[in-house]
Design an enzyme around this catalytic site. Structure first.
Site, PDB file in Angstrom:
ATOM      1  N   MET A  79     -12.185 -39.979   7.950  1.00 14.75           N
ATOM      2  CA  MET A  79     -12.649 -39.846   6.576  1.00 14.75           C
ATOM      3  C   MET A  79     -14.164 -40.063   6.477  1.00 14.75           C
ATOM      4  SD  MET A  79      -9.480 -41.802   4.641  1.00 14.75           S
ATOM      5  CE  MET A  79     -10.013 -41.347   2.978  1.00 14.75           C
ATOM      6  N   HIS A  80     -14.721 -39.698   5.334  1.00 13.68           N
ATOM      7  CA  HIS A  80     -16.073 -40.058   4.895  1.00 13.68           C
ATOM      8  C   HIS A  80     -17.218 -39.264   5.517  1.00 13.68           C
ATOM      9  CE1 HIS A  80     -13.890 -43.457   3.330  1.00 13.68           C
ATOM     10  NE2 HIS A  80     -13.778 -44.051   4.497  1.00 13.68           N
ATOM     11  N   ASP A 236      -6.967 -39.834   7.679  1.00 17.18           N
ATOM     12  CA  ASP A 236      -6.172 -40.323   8.797  1.00 17.18           C
ATOM     13  C   ASP A 236      -5.182 -41.425   8.400  1.00 17.18           C
ATOM     14  OD1 ASP A 236      -8.258 -42.099   8.320  1.00 17.18           O
ATOM     15  OD2 ASP A 236      -9.055 -42.022  10.350  1.00 17.18           O
TER      16      ASP A 236
END
EC number: 2.7.1.17
Length: 481
Positions: A79-80, A236
């Site tokens: 992520m991110h 995830d």
């Protein structure tokens, strides 16, 4: 047949799952991370594509008949990350990753520009999230910012290559600081605070919803009879939740991957951003996930393996099945800074209590205990948000170590459950989302819990010993700013 593709930080893992949810085959390809400066972490998006294609090419070679029958594909991903694309959808620079700490000043600026950030997103602005990275780019690489026409997180870029469409699911979008968590939609105020608009963003879908079909030429490359549907997918950890059936309130699980997290699904937003609890949309409608996150978990063990010049398995072997007593050494696992509960990208790790008698085994045990103590901090932060964690399943590569799970049971003082294939959680969860996007089955009939192979119960003497040790461990943390 269904495919789950997990775009992780250290590897891409692809699993092939049949109609009765058996993993027929899996392939993995390693990824590398660049660190141009201390606290900076980046990856070339071309790596993700090459690794993904390599796993699918390998599956066609080994399981061509099964791959040909694939009807649905699910994606999960780290992520991110900020993947910046130009007008032709070409990456303008390496992706800035989730564990990158360069944008601390931009976090403060973002909260000043948009005071409603925490109330709207359910999160505190931290360098790991995507939005502050764009403010950093605007200041330090203005020519890149000016050329940016689209911003995608890693798995959305992978989907763009696979399908030709820019689409993101709401769970991964929750990690951007651009999403209104309650409305499950982009926030125009959030985007404006970083100089962006909806035109820069992918279309949003739920994780279990159909999103796009695989490109025809790629379906032909992998011998598929029809163009499979690609689901919305998930970040995830939400994908890991789907993989173990954590879809209802009252369940909790620990992810021991490169990073670590303690996560609890919820049917409402129970935000606690002041204690750095993360609020993400779940990969299924009407559900959220509250999480405490640490930036270094299994990566701490990988660091120790590099330090001693041996494999992780060799490090763990002398420890046995469970601890007899706490290590005499304390380890602070903040190798890349920390999130919950400190939000400190500058702090670094520490070994304390070394002596002439300290051996490798004591240090390795301390590393595992330090990660567990950090997860206990996450448990306390979730408790402050009204979420009580009374037991937990464990997924991720670290779940292979029975010793580590025994340490967790005693430091957290809760039963810890182990699965036979816990390390495949995110990719398997992605495959389930791919199935749901095709069949429209009831979510609870597909997202069932796997069989637990063992439960590790706390040992009262060890619980007390670790509780006595924890104050000294916590005193090791000293903010550097």
């Amino acid at each position: 047949m269904y495919l789950g593709i997990d775009l992780g930080t250290s590897a891409v893992k692809t699993v092939l799952v049949d109609g009765v949810q058996r993993v027929i085959a899996s392939e993995s390809r390693a990824l590398t991370i660049d660190s141009p400066r201390s606290g900076y972490f980046e990856q070339d998006p071309a790596q993700w594509i090459a690794a993904t294609f390599a796993t699918l090419d390998a599956l066609r070679a080994s399981h061509g008949q099964e791959l040909a029958a694939v009807e649905g594909i699910g994606l999960s991903g780290q992520m991110h990350g900020a993947t910046l694309l130009d007008a032709s959808d070409t990456p303008l620079r390496p992706c800035i990753l989730w564990n990158d700490g360069r944008s601390a000043a931009e976090c403060r600026l973002l909260e000043q520009r948009w005071p409603a950030l925490r109330a709207t997103t359910g999160n505190k602005a931290m360098p790991g999230f995507t939005a502050p990275k764009l403010l950093w780019i605007a200041t330090h690489e203005p020519e890149i910012f000016a050329a940016t026409r689209r911003v995608l997180m890693p798995k959305a870029y992978l989907r763009l290559v696979l399908s030709g469409e820019a689409i993101e699911d709401v769970s991964d979008a929750s990690g951007s600081l651009w999403l209104d968590a309650a409305r499950r939609d982009w926030s125009d105020a959030a985007l404006a605070a970083t100089g962006l608009s909806r035109a820069h963003m992918p279309r949003l879908v739920e994780g279990c919803a159909p999103a796009a079909r695989l490109r025809g030429e790629l379906a032909q490359r992998w011998g598929m009879v029809r163009r499979p549907m690609i689901a919305g997918g998930a970040g995830d950890n939400p994908a890991g939740a789907i993989g173990i059936g954590a879809i209802k309130p009252g369940t909790a699980f620990i992810s021991l991957g490169t990073s670590g997290a303690l996560l609890a699904p919820s049917d409402h937003i129970a935000a606690n951003p002041d204690r750095v609890v993360h609020t993400f949309c779940h990969a299924i409608p009407g559900m959220w996930i509250e999480a405490g996150a640490i930036l270094s978990a299994a990566s701490c063990l990988a660091w120790a393996a590099r330090l001693f010049g041996v494999s992780e398995a060799e490090l763990l072997a002398p420890l046995g099945a469970s601890p007899q007593a706490p290590s005499p050494v304390n380890f602070l696992p903040y190798l890349a800074g920390e999130r919950t509960p400190h939000d400190d990208p500058i702090v670094r790790g520490m070994l304390d209590g070394l002596s002439h008698g300290t051996d490798r085994t004591a240090i390795v045990q301390a590393v595992l205990e330090g990660v567990a103590f950090a997860l206990a901090d996450c448990r306390d932060a979730l408790g402050d948000a009204g979420i009580a964690v009374t037991e937990a399943d464990v997924i991720g590569g670290g779940s292979r170590s029975r010793f580590w799970l025994a340490v967790l049971a005693n430091i957290l003082n809760i039963p810890i459950h182990r699965f036979a294939d816990g390390e495949t959680g995110a990719a398997f969860g992605a495959a389930r989302l791919g199935r749901l996007a095709v069949t429209g089955e009831a979510i609870e009939s597909v997202c069932t819990p796997p069989r637990r192979v063992e439960t590790l119960e706390p040992d009262r003497a060890l619980v007390n010993a670790y509780a006595a040790r924890r104050p000294a461990w916590r005193e090791l943390y000293r903010p550097r700013h």
